[in-house]
Design a protein around this motif. Structure first.
Motif, PDB file in Angstrom:
ATOM      1  N   MET A 183       0.818  -1.033   0.020  1.00  0.00           N
ATOM      2  CA  MET A 183      -0.078   0.072  -0.022  1.00  0.00           C
ATOM      3  C   MET A 183       0.938   1.215   0.145  1.00  0.00           C
ATOM      4  SD  MET A 183      -3.543  -0.547  -0.203  1.00  0.00           S
ATOM      5  CE  MET A 183      -3.791   1.031   0.291  1.00  0.00           C
ATOM      6  N   PHE A 184       0.509   2.178  -0.880  1.00  0.00           N
ATOM      7  CA  PHE A 184       1.246   3.475  -1.132  1.00  0.00           C
ATOM      8  C   PHE A 184       0.577   4.498  -0.498  1.00  0.00           C
ATOM      9  CE2 PHE A 184       2.233   0.255  -4.355  1.00  0.00           C
ATOM     10  CZ  PHE A 184       3.544   0.006  -4.170  1.00  0.00           C
ATOM     11  N   ILE A 185       0.780   4.906   0.816  1.00  0.00           N
ATOM     12  CA  ILE A 185       0.183   5.894   1.498  1.00  0.00           C
ATOM     13  C   ILE A 185       0.743   6.796   2.119  1.00  0.00           C
ATOM     14  CG2 ILE A 185      -1.908   6.131   3.224  1.00  0.00           C
ATOM     15  CD1 ILE A 185      -2.599   3.202   2.870  1.00  0.00           C
ATOM     16  N   ASN A 186       0.545   8.044   1.709  1.00  0.00           N
ATOM     17  CA  ASN A 186       1.388   9.273   2.315  1.00  0.00           C
ATOM     18  C   ASN A 186       0.653  10.551   2.070  1.00  0.00           C
ATOM     19  OD1 ASN A 186       3.831   9.646   3.913  1.00  0.00           O
ATOM     20  ND2 ASN A 186       4.766  10.560   2.132  1.00  0.00           N
ATOM     21  N   ASN A 187       0.921  11.626   2.974  1.00  0.00           N
ATOM     22  CA  ASN A 187       0.608  12.889   2.764  1.00  0.00           C
ATOM     23  C   ASN A 187      -1.082  13.310   2.772  1.00  0.00           C
ATOM     24  OD1 ASN A 187       2.665  15.124   2.449  1.00  0.00           O
ATOM     25  ND2 ASN A 187       0.986  15.650   1.177  1.00  0.00           N
ATOM     26  N   ASN A 188      -1.758  12.377   3.639  1.00  0.00           N
ATOM     27  CA  ASN A 188      -3.100  12.683   3.757  1.00  0.00           C
ATOM     28  C   ASN A 188      -3.403  13.320   5.050  1.00  0.00           C
ATOM     29  OD1 ASN A 188      -3.847  10.779   1.363  1.00  0.00           O
ATOM     30  ND2 ASN A 188      -2.860   9.690   2.697  1.00  0.00           N
ATOM     31  N   ALA A 189      -4.718  13.974   5.091  1.00  0.00           N
ATOM     32  CA  ALA A 189      -4.975  14.589   6.317  1.00  0.00           C
ATOM     33  C   ALA A 189      -6.264  13.859   6.869  1.00  0.00           C
ATOM     34  CB  ALA A 189      -5.449  16.161   5.827  1.00  0.00           C
ATOM     35  N   TYR A 190      -6.277  13.604   8.405  1.00  0.00           N
ATOM     36  CA  TYR A 190      -7.255  12.991   8.910  1.00  0.00           C
ATOM     37  C   TYR A 190      -7.818  13.940  10.053  1.00  0.00           C
ATOM     38  CZ  TYR A 190      -4.525   9.080   6.637  1.00  0.00           C
ATOM     39  OH  TYR A 190      -4.042   8.439   5.894  1.00  0.00           O
ATOM     40  N   LEU A 191      -8.991  14.007   9.789  1.00  0.00           N
ATOM     41  CA  LEU A 191      -9.959  14.791  10.855  1.00  0.00           C
ATOM     42  C   LEU A 191     -10.973  14.242  11.423  1.00  0.00           C
ATOM     43  CD1 LEU A 191      -9.993  18.018   8.088  1.00  0.00           C
ATOM     44  CD2 LEU A 191      -8.349  17.217   9.832  1.00  0.00           C
ATOM     45  N   ASN A 192     -11.294  14.674  12.809  1.00  0.00           N
ATOM     46  CA  ASN A 192     -12.608  14.247  13.373  1.00  0.00           C
ATOM     47  C   ASN A 192     -12.833  12.793  13.498  1.00  0.00           C
ATOM     48  OD1 ASN A 192     -14.475  15.012  14.853  1.00  0.00           O
ATOM     49  ND2 ASN A 192     -16.055  15.054  13.131  1.00  0.00           N
ATOM     50  N   SER A 193     -11.722  12.285  14.166  1.00  0.00           N
ATOM     51  CA  SER A 193     -11.359  10.878  14.401  1.00  0.00           C
ATOM     52  C   SER A 193     -11.051   9.718  13.197  1.00  0.00           C
ATOM     53  CB  SER A 193     -12.753  10.165  15.137  1.00  0.00           C
ATOM     54  OG  SER A 193     -13.037  11.051  16.437  1.00  0.00           O
ATOM     55  N   ALA A 194     -10.959  10.369  12.026  1.00  0.00           N
ATOM     56  CA  ALA A 194     -10.206   9.447  10.966  1.00  0.00           C
ATOM     57  C   ALA A 194      -9.085   8.953  11.437  1.00  0.00           C
ATOM     58  CB  ALA A 194     -10.340  10.280   9.618  1.00  0.00           C
ATOM     59  N   GLU A 195      -8.787   7.379  11.209  1.00  0.00           N
ATOM     60  CA  GLU A 195      -7.705   6.867  11.743  1.00  0.00           C
ATOM     61  C   GLU A 195      -6.762   6.696  10.336  1.00  0.00           C
ATOM     62  OE1 GLU A 195      -9.040   3.379  13.645  1.00  0.00           O
ATOM     63  OE2 GLU A 195     -10.153   4.464  14.846  1.00  0.00           O
ATOM     64  N   PRO A 196      -5.457   7.247  10.689  1.00  0.00           N
ATOM     65  CA  PRO A 196      -4.523   6.758   9.407  1.00  0.00           C
ATOM     66  C   PRO A 196      -3.981   5.532   9.306  1.00  0.00           C
ATOM     67  CG  PRO A 196      -3.536   8.258  11.461  1.00  0.00           C
ATOM     68  CD  PRO A 196      -5.036   7.959  11.571  1.00  0.00           C
ATOM     69  N   PHE A 197      -3.322   5.148   8.266  1.00  0.00           N
ATOM     70  CA  PHE A 197      -2.314   4.067   8.074  1.00  0.00           C
ATOM     71  C   PHE A 197      -1.076   4.286   9.016  1.00  0.00           C
ATOM     72  CE2 PHE A 197       0.977   2.240   5.054  1.00  0.00           C
ATOM     73  CZ  PHE A 197       0.656   0.824   5.423  1.00  0.00           C
ATOM     74  N   GLU A 198      -0.929   3.172   9.910  1.00  0.00           N
ATOM     75  CA  GLU A 198       0.006   3.522  10.956  1.00  0.00           C
ATOM     76  C   GLU A 198       1.649   3.580  10.421  1.00  0.00           C
ATOM     77  OE1 GLU A 198      -0.117  -0.042  13.347  1.00  0.00           O
ATOM     78  OE2 GLU A 198       0.805  -1.519  11.894  1.00  0.00           O
ATOM     79  N   LYS A 199       1.846   3.123   9.197  1.00  0.00           N
ATOM     80  CA  LYS A 199       3.025   3.296   8.465  1.00  0.00           C
ATOM     81  C   LYS A 199       2.998   4.558   7.682  1.00  0.00           C
ATOM     82  CE  LYS A 199       3.202  -1.777   8.731  1.00  0.00           C
ATOM     83  NZ  LYS A 199       3.328  -2.830   7.746  1.00  0.00           N
ATOM     84  N   GLU A 200       2.403   5.263   7.552  1.00  0.00           N
ATOM     85  CA  GLU A 200       2.217   6.504   6.543  1.00  0.00           C
ATOM     86  C   GLU A 200       3.199   7.598   7.322  1.00  0.00           C
ATOM     87  OE1 GLU A 200      -0.950  10.014   4.837  1.00  0.00           O
ATOM     88  OE2 GLU A 200      -1.774   8.129   5.932  1.00  0.00           O
ATOM     89  N   ASN A 201       4.346   7.882   6.637  1.00  0.00           N
ATOM     90  CA  ASN A 201       5.283   8.637   7.072  1.00  0.00           C
ATOM     91  C   ASN A 201       4.914  10.206   7.297  1.00  0.00           C
ATOM     92  OD1 ASN A 201       7.052   6.616   7.178  1.00  0.00           O
ATOM     93  ND2 ASN A 201       7.590   6.803   4.862  1.00  0.00           N
ATOM     94  N   VAL A 202       4.347  10.736   6.283  1.00  0.00           N
ATOM     95  CA  VAL A 202       3.936  12.099   6.402  1.00  0.00           C
ATOM     96  C   VAL A 202       2.499  12.323   6.484  1.00  0.00           C
ATOM     97  CG1 VAL A 202       4.205  14.553   5.563  1.00  0.00           C
ATOM     98  CG2 VAL A 202       6.031  12.917   5.221  1.00  0.00           C
ATOM     99  N   LYS A 203       1.645  12.894   7.602  1.00  0.00           N
ATOM    100  CA  LYS A 203       0.239  12.817   7.653  1.00  0.00           C
ATOM    101  C   LYS A 203       0.053  13.970   8.226  1.00  0.00           C
ATOM    102  CE  LYS A 203       0.469   9.273  10.971  1.00  0.00           C
ATOM    103  NZ  LYS A 203       1.597   8.850  10.836  1.00  0.00           N
ATOM    104  N   LEU A 204      -1.265  14.557   8.360  1.00  0.00           N
ATOM    105  CA  LEU A 204      -1.864  15.676   9.050  1.00  0.00           C
ATOM    106  C   LEU A 204      -3.067  14.838   9.961  1.00  0.00           C
ATOM    107  CD1 LEU A 204      -2.327  18.670   9.995  1.00  0.00           C
ATOM    108  CD2 LEU A 204      -3.503  18.775   8.024  1.00  0.00           C
ATOM    109  N   VAL A 205      -2.842  15.180  11.241  1.00  0.00           N
ATOM    110  CA  VAL A 205      -3.994  14.360  12.069  1.00  0.00           C
ATOM    111  C   VAL A 205      -4.274  15.303  13.096  1.00  0.00           C
ATOM    112  CG1 VAL A 205      -4.442  12.355  13.624  1.00  0.00           C
ATOM    113  CG2 VAL A 205      -2.704  11.932  11.825  1.00  0.00           C
ATOM    114  N   GLU A 206      -5.659  15.620  13.069  1.00  0.00           N
ATOM    115  CA  GLU A 206      -6.231  16.633  14.011  1.00  0.00           C
ATOM    116  C   GLU A 206      -7.713  15.746  14.289  1.00  0.00           C
ATOM    117  OE1 GLU A 206      -5.588  19.496  15.059  1.00  0.00           O
ATOM    118  OE2 GLU A 206      -4.227  20.378  13.685  1.00  0.00           O
ATOM    119  N   GLU A 207      -7.167  14.878  15.317  1.00  0.00           N
ATOM    120  CA  GLU A 207      -8.442  13.927  15.688  1.00  0.00           C
ATOM    121  C   GLU A 207      -9.347  14.619  16.237  1.00  0.00           C
ATOM    122  OE1 GLU A 207      -8.698   9.999  18.633  1.00  0.00           O
ATOM    123  OE2 GLU A 207      -6.721  10.987  18.298  1.00  0.00           O
TER     124      GLU A 207
END
Length: 638
Positions: free
Chosen positions: A525-549
């Motif tokens: 899976m090639f997952i990187n540089n995504n934004a996760y807002l309001n309890s959206a859960e990211p891929f644990e191996k995603e190196n660069v991400k924006l998380v505002e839970e």
């Protein structure tokens, strides 16, 4: 040659502007390549059956409504001889000769992949001032019909509302004897002899009887009231308007509504299989669908002979199964700037082929800038989604938005806005999800009991088969939004997948064997540089991400009719979180198909324009719109 049709004309005329034909079919019987058929104001109750084909893009046959004139083609007839039976119930008795060889009140909604139906339904319908009725199965149910508020969605197992609950109290029932068809209807106090009451009579409004009627343009009409049958991928797929296994149609600027099943068909025909699962009962529909692909290929299914249709700027609504349907015949087509709504919300019947747009084998098909809302399911691409691009579409107020099934890619889903609770159902592999706004659940499933075909790039030639192992997807630059109480929002369901082809190969070859090794290791899976807002859960191996839970973007679409707006709040951290503009060069090739993400002509693709076609810089904001900024955003999206 230019032919004219008018309600004051005669089919014994010359078809000129001063001596026009009376029916469109008269012109359709004589128009040849290079001719234009101009239809003037009025309601034409006929099934138009083009006889001759155009020869090229430059030598089309064009059917068009006269400029600034309202031209309506209907598959219904106006009925005025109703007799009152009791209270609100009326009847009309028609000789069966009135229907000819096709009686919609005999023909049932039936066929492969029709999963459930409360009771047998027929292709007929009754309309009061344009509103369609519900069928009941016996006379006694006419007197006190129950207002239905909701039905169960068999995919999600959730109860979903009926579009117009009160409409369910307007009901009809038919009895057919060897000589007559009697239609009973509850008009809820209206007098059907003083109102406009119509009934389905014809299967289609514009559809050639022969296959291979190429290079036809249909523009500017309103079409309605067709008794179209259930259109699964393992059967003939007629629509209210359709191409019937042809090439190079342009269907544009039409208003199409009230098809019993499907409105526009760019699908297969009967010689490649016709409801054999239902009729023969000896093999599953899956097996017959496999066979239909091989049969079509043997019979010449290719870019040279089929597909390459253009469907644009149409408004399609109030249909029981699909706005646009097509298996095999949809290849190399473009579907854009269509407004699609109220599809399969009446819920008289239910099956696996229901969606605003439902395509099988959409090879190199581009679906973009469509507005799809208030549908049971917005867009469903099933089998052989390869070279396909789903771009800059707006989905809102659907029960489910986007479903991609048993396909191996490469396909691209970019710059879309998805807002349903069930936003994305990913039952495929080999996709690239780039710069989308995803405001709902993302379901991921493997399919290890159905192997489906993949093709040589930009071709209908079959290269092989594969199961759906899951993975081999790319998720970059998306904004993914959760909601309190929702599960499955984000990319965390890929947590145990590998992150590169090299890692995948290394893990596979730490085992011993052949097929077993590849089944035990999860694809990359090639997952990187995504934004996760309001309890959206990211891929644990995603190196660069924006998380505002805990940040709630209060995200919704404002529909004001002729205009619509996206309303969304974004955190302060959003403004400095930029993403790369992706292209063939940045998207890893698809493993199973061994193919690149590229344009249909084989050239490199660059995803450098946003939802509003605004040019992007080398680095730009996440999501579908470059105008997005921190704080409150209120952006016009149509």
């Amino acid at each position: 040659m230019e032919y004219h049709i008018s309600k004051t004309g005669s089919d014994q005329g010359q078809g000129t502007q001063v001596d026009p034909f009376l029916t469109i079919n008269k012109a359709a019987s004589v128009a040849v390549a290079g001719d234009k058929v101009i239809v003037h104001e009025g309601i034409y109750r006929e099934w138009v059956k083009p006889r001759y084909k155009g020869l090229s893009e430059q030598r089309r046959i064009i059917y068009q409504a006269a400029e600034d004139e309202q031209v309506v083609i209907k598959g219904s007839e106006h009925i005025q001889d109703w007799q009152q039976v009791e209270n609100q119930i009326w009847k009309v008795i028609l000789p069966n000769t009135f229907f000819g060889s096709f009686n919609p009140y005999v023909e049932e909604v039936s066929g492969d992949w029709l999963v459930t139906i409360e009771e047998t339904r027929h292709l007929g319908d009754v309309y009061l001032n344009g509103m369609s009725f519900y069928e009941v199965s016996q006379y006694d149910q006419l007197a006190a019909p129950v207002e239905k508020l909701e039905f169960k969605d068999l995919w999600t197992q959730e109860m979903v509302p009926v579009q117009n609950p009160k409409q369910t109290t307007y009901v009809w029932f038919a009895e057919v004897s060897p000589e007559h068809t009697t239609i009973y209807a509850n008009f809820q106090g209206a007098n059907p002899n003083k109102e406009l009451v119509e009934i389905n009579v014809r299967r289609s409004c514009f559809y050639p009887e022969e296959t291979g009627i190429d290079y036809i343009t249909v523009t500017g009409f309103e079409m309605a009231h067709a008794a179209t049958p259930w259109a699964p991928p393992t059967a003939d797929q007629p629509g209210l308007l359709g191409t019937n296994w042809s090439k190079g149609w342009i269907i544009e600027n039409n208003i199409i509504h009230d098809a019993k099943c499907s409105a526009i068909s760019i699908g297969k025909e009967a010689s490649t299989g016709h409801n054999y699962r239902t009729l023969r009962k000896d093999k599953p529909g899956y097996q017959y669908q496999l066979e239909s692909v091989f049969t079509a290929e043997r019979q010449g299914w290719s870019k040279e002979s089929i597909g390459s249709h253009l469907i644009r700027h149409n408004t399609i609504y109030d249909c029981g199964q699909n706005a646009i349907v097509g298996h095999l015949g949809c290849i190399f087509s473009e579907i854009h700037h269509n407004h699609i709504y109220n599809i399969a919300t009446k819920r008289e019947f239910w099956g696996h082929e229901i969606a605003g747009i439902k395509l099988h084998a959409p090879i190199d098909t581009h679906i973009h800038h469509n507005r799809i809302h208030d549908c049971t399911l917005g867009l469903w691409l099933d089998w052989q989604t390869q070279g396909t691009r789903i771009s800059k579409n707006l989905f809102y107020q659907n029960h489910r938005d986007l479903f991609i099934e048993v396909s191996h890619g490469p396909y691209i889903v970019d710059h879309n806005i998805l807002t349903a609770k069930h936003a994305l159902e990913n039952v495929a592999q080999g996709g690239a999800y780039i710069n989308n706004l995803i405001g709902g659940r993302m379901v991921h499933r493997k399919v290890l009991n159905r192997s489906t075909q993949y093709h040589l790039p930009h071709s209908t030639k079959i290269a092989g088969f594969s199961l759906i192992y899951g993975g081999d997807d790319r998720f970059y630059n998306n904004i993914i939004v959760g909601k309190d109480g929702w599960t499955g929002v984000g990319t965390s369901h890929f947590n145990n997948y590998t992150t590169s082809l090299a890692e995948y190969i290394e893990n596979v070859h730490n085992l011993h064997g052949d097929l077993e090794e590849f089944e035990l290791v999860e694809q990359p899976m090639f997952i990187n540089n995504n934004a996760y807002l309001n309890s959206a859960e990211p891929f644990e191996k995603e190196n660069v991400k924006l998380v505002e839970e805990s940040f709630d973007p209060d995200f919704f679409i404002v529909d004001q009719g002729d205009e619509g707006f996206l309303s969304i709040d974004l955190p302060d951290s959003f403004v400095n979180f930029l993403g790369e503009v992706h292209s063939t060069e940045t998207l890893p090739r698809v493993r199973i198909v061994d193919a690149e993400f590229e344009n249909p002509d084989g050239s490199n693709i660059i995803l450098d324009t946003d939802f509003l076609d605004k040019k992007k810089e080398n680095k730009s904001t996440l999501g579908p719109l470059t105008l997005l900024n921190k704080g409150k955003n209120y952006i016009k999206v149509w």
